[in-house]
Scaffold this active site. Structure first.
Site, PDB file in Angstrom:
ATOM      1  N   THR A  80      58.557  17.478  -8.520  1.00  0.00           N
ATOM      2  CA  THR A  80      59.040  16.320  -9.264  1.00  0.00           C
ATOM      3  C   THR A  80      59.490  16.695 -10.673  1.00  0.00           C
ATOM      4  O   THR A  80      60.605  16.376 -11.090  1.00  0.00           O
ATOM      5  CB  THR A  80      57.960  15.229  -9.321  1.00  0.00           C
ATOM      6  OG1 THR A  80      57.621  14.831  -7.988  1.00  0.00           O
ATOM      7  CG2 THR A  80      58.463  14.017 -10.080  1.00  0.00           C
TER       8      THR A  80
ATOM      9  N   GLN B 114      61.794  12.585  -4.657  1.00  0.00           N
ATOM     10  CA  GLN B 114      61.765  12.205  -6.066  1.00  0.00           C
ATOM     11  C   GLN B 114      62.860  12.985  -6.791  1.00  0.00           C
ATOM     12  O   GLN B 114      62.993  14.193  -6.601  1.00  0.00           O
ATOM     13  CB  GLN B 114      60.402  12.521  -6.693  1.00  0.00           C
ATOM     14  CG  GLN B 114      59.241  11.755  -6.086  1.00  0.00           C
ATOM     15  CD  GLN B 114      58.586  12.462  -4.917  1.00  0.00           C
ATOM     16  OE1 GLN B 114      59.184  13.364  -4.321  1.00  0.00           O
ATOM     17  NE2 GLN B 114      57.378  12.055  -4.574  1.00  0.00           N
TER      18      GLN B 114
ATOM     19  N   ASP C 285      61.906   7.715  -9.016  1.00  0.00           N
ATOM     20  CA  ASP C 285      61.410   8.485 -10.160  1.00  0.00           C
ATOM     21  C   ASP C 285      62.501   8.805 -11.181  1.00  0.00           C
ATOM     22  O   ASP C 285      62.592   9.924 -11.691  1.00  0.00           O
ATOM     23  CB  ASP C 285      60.757   9.793  -9.690  1.00  0.00           C
ATOM     24  CG  ASP C 285      59.436   9.561  -8.975  1.00  0.00           C
ATOM     25  OD1 ASP C 285      59.134   8.392  -8.656  1.00  0.00           O
ATOM     26  OD2 ASP C 285      58.721  10.536  -8.719  1.00  0.00           O
TER      27      ASP C 285
ATOM     28  N   ASP D 240      59.113   3.568  -8.173  1.00  0.00           N
ATOM     29  CA  ASP D 240      58.412   4.166  -9.320  1.00  0.00           C
ATOM     30  C   ASP D 240      59.385   4.718 -10.360  1.00  0.00           C
ATOM     31  O   ASP D 240      59.188   5.806 -10.902  1.00  0.00           O
ATOM     32  CB  ASP D 240      57.490   5.295  -8.840  1.00  0.00           C
ATOM     33  CG  ASP D 240      56.527   4.857  -7.741  1.00  0.00           C
ATOM     34  OD1 ASP D 240      56.204   3.660  -7.683  1.00  0.00           O
ATOM     35  OD2 ASP D 240      56.116   5.721  -6.946  1.00  0.00           O
TER      36      ASP D 240
ATOM     37  N   TYR E  30      59.186  -0.264  -6.600  1.00  0.00           N
ATOM     38  CA  TYR E  30      58.249  -0.521  -7.682  1.00  0.00           C
ATOM     39  C   TYR E  30      58.921  -0.119  -8.993  1.00  0.00           C
ATOM     40  O   TYR E  30      59.432   0.995  -9.116  1.00  0.00           O
ATOM     41  CB  TYR E  30      56.972   0.297  -7.485  1.00  0.00           C
ATOM     42  CG  TYR E  30      56.411   0.220  -6.079  1.00  0.00           C
ATOM     43  CD1 TYR E  30      55.404  -0.690  -5.756  1.00  0.00           C
ATOM     44  CD2 TYR E  30      56.916   1.046  -5.068  1.00  0.00           C
ATOM     45  CE1 TYR E  30      54.910  -0.768  -4.456  1.00  0.00           C
ATOM     46  CE2 TYR E  30      56.432   0.973  -3.775  1.00  0.00           C
ATOM     47  CZ  TYR E  30      55.426   0.063  -3.473  1.00  0.00           C
ATOM     48  OH  TYR E  30      54.947  -0.017  -2.186  1.00  0.00           O
TER      49      TYR E  30
ATOM     50  N   TRP F 100      49.358   4.974 -10.742  1.00  0.00           N
ATOM     51  CA  TRP F 100      49.474   6.357 -10.273  1.00  0.00           C
ATOM     52  C   TRP F 100      48.323   7.182 -10.837  1.00  0.00           C
ATOM     53  O   TRP F 100      48.106   7.223 -12.053  1.00  0.00           O
ATOM     54  CB  TRP F 100      50.813   6.947 -10.719  1.00  0.00           C
ATOM     55  CG  TRP F 100      51.036   8.371 -10.283  1.00  0.00           C
ATOM     56  CD1 TRP F 100      50.657   8.941  -9.100  1.00  0.00           C
ATOM     57  CD2 TRP F 100      51.707   9.393 -11.028  1.00  0.00           C
ATOM     58  NE1 TRP F 100      51.045  10.258  -9.053  1.00  0.00           N
ATOM     59  CE2 TRP F 100      51.689  10.572 -10.228  1.00  0.00           C
ATOM     60  CE3 TRP F 100      52.308   9.445 -12.276  1.00  0.00           C
ATOM     61  CZ2 TRP F 100      52.254  11.770 -10.650  1.00  0.00           C
ATOM     62  CZ3 TRP F 100      52.882  10.626 -12.699  1.00  0.00           C
ATOM     63  CH2 TRP F 100      52.860  11.790 -11.893  1.00  0.00           C
TER      64      TRP F 100
END
Length: 470
Positions: free
Chosen positions: A236, A271, A294, A321, A349, A386
């Site tokens: 990531t 991600q 992400d 996220d 999200y 998280w």
């Protein structure tokens, strides 16, 4: 016309660096109303945009630059002690990051080494100037980051008309251990590269030259599962198009993006980070962050460090996220746009904070607007907690306040993650509006008394009293 002025105390003569309609920049000496040209250059003058202006007076020599480009040099009789000012003719102007230094002059035959003074200007057709300089300097607004003596600037342009053709090359040229602002002005274009601002290079600024964030795009397409040369995958953090490790970084009027194509790849980890921050005292002003999963990884240098950032008038888009990490971040008057994943019930999200339990401040969204491209109603969560590697001390903290929430936001907007309950996190709302702001039992609300402690200034103050908020 919009101009930056420099004059001696009590004098009626002054130097003027003027932006004019017709893409003309002039350095002039004005003595008792008589204008003497010292230099002229053809340079794009963008209405509503930002330009970086600098006047240097060294003895009897005056020099001027616009966006790192030399305008001219001449001789004059002004003393070294004086005033700065602003002059407009049929125009209005905004100014920010005004820096005044006094020291050894730079050689007049070389490009300027001290940083320029960013000034916002909205030029209009010519006319008689409506103001004259006064002994009181114009308001400069808040200073986003501390600055020491001016140090340097450079221009990036894909067509070779600047000092560098890539952003990373310009960053590489910043002196290691620099203790003052270094402005990198970036001309229009798409810069397909990965960029890292190292910890040893603080006080770096990226400024899009046109004032339109869409004109300058820094983008790459690595994902967490993308194979690395030599083996393994990027992960990531390694997927980031831009990584910021240098403290006191600022960015204005440009776009950071990760355009990894999820449909074209079958990776187990998709991600794809546009920007990773691991530094402190960062300011993003009129910046776009584009991606999917992400998008914006707002972190800090270590679990024991606090990394603060102020996002003003920004645009952030993504799906899963897409604002996440343990950093302390204030999103002020931003658009937060959720992209549809084609689901009727779960299109992702907005946040995934991992704020450490010892830090009372994580992510604050104030006066923001939450929008969507086409996500179904009641299909987007505001966030989930998280816990990196199952860290029980990562107790996420998020507040959405005084914001407008679209219909895509769920009535029960918080979700569990990896076995950790959202109810154990620090998730709150306060006085939101819009169709997605319905108050339910699953939406903890701040009291008025509590809300007074969850403000941008409180989030960003830290131990040094930092306050970049206008």
């Amino acid at each position: 016309m919009v101009a930056l002025l420099a004059r001696a105390s009590g004098a009626t003569s002054y130097y003027r660096l003027a932006l004019s309609a017709g893409d003309q920049v002039r350095l002039e000496a004005v003595r008792s109303g008589r204008v003497t040209p010292l230099g002229t250059v053809s340079h794009p003058v963008t209405a509503g945009g930002w330009h970086t202006l600098r006047i240097e007076v060294a003895g009897t020599v005056v020099s001027g630059w616009v966006d790192g480009v030399a305008v001219g040099t001449g001789t004059g009789t002004l003393t070294s002690t004086g005033r700065i000012g602003v002059q407009t003719g049929n125009a209005t102007a905004r100014f920010d990051d005004v820096l005044v230094t006094r020291g050894e002059p730079a050689p007049t035959s070389a490009p300027p080494s001290p940083t320029t003074t960013p000034t916002g200007a909205t030029p209009a057709p010519g006319g008689t100037p409506t103001t004259t300089p006064s002994d009181t300097p114009p308001p400069t607004g808040p200073t986003p980051t501390p600055t020491g003596p001016a140090e340097g600037s450079s221009v990036v342009a894909r067509d070779g008309s600047g000092d560098f053709t890539s952003v990373q090359a310009a960053v590489d040229a910043v002196p290691v251990g620099n203790a003052s602002r270094y402005t990198i002005t970036i001309r229009p274009g798409t810069y397909r590269e990965t960029v890292t601002v190292p910890a040893a290079k603080p006080y770096v600024s990226f400024v899009g030259s046109t004032g339109d964030a869409r004109d300058v795009v820094i983008v790459y397409d690595n994902a967490s599962g993308t194979p690395k040369p030599g083996g393994g995958t990027y992960g990531t953090s390694g997927s980031a198009s831009v990584t910021i490790d240098g403290n006191d970084f600022t960015a204005r009027h440009l776009t950071f993006a990760n355009d990894f194509d999820e449909a074209a790849h079958d990776y187990s980890a998709e991600q794809a980070v546009a920007v990773l921050t691991r530094a402190d005292r960062l300011v993003f002003d009129d910046v776009r962050f584009l991606g999917n999963q992400d998008t914006l990884y707002h972190n800090s240098a270590s679990v024991d460090a606090v990394g603060r950032a102020y996002f003003r008038d920004c645009y952030v888009e993504g799906d899963v996220d897409f604002v996440f990490g343990r950093g302390t971040g204030v999103f002020d008057r931003c658009e937060i746009r959720s992209l549809s994943r084609g689901s009727t019930s779960n299109n992702g999200y907005v946040t995934a904070p991992s704020t450490m339990i010892g830090n009372p401040y994580g992510l604050l969204f104030t006066d923001c607007t939450l929008t969507t491209d086409s996500a179904a109603a009641q299909s987007v969560h505001l966030g989930r907690p998280w816990h990196p590697s199952g860290d029980v001390n990562a107790i996420g903290q998020v507040v959405f306040r005084d914001s407008v929430l679209g219909a895509h936001v769920k009535d029960s907007p918080w979700s569990d993650m990896s076995g950790f309950s959202w109810r154990d996190a620090r998730f709150f709302e306060y006085r939101n509006d819009g169709p997605g702001s319905t108050v339910t039992v699953d939406r903890p609300q701040l009291t008025d008394a509590q809300a007074s402690t969850y403000t941008p200034q409180r989030y960003l103050a830290g131990t040094d009293g930092w306050n970049p908020v206008p």
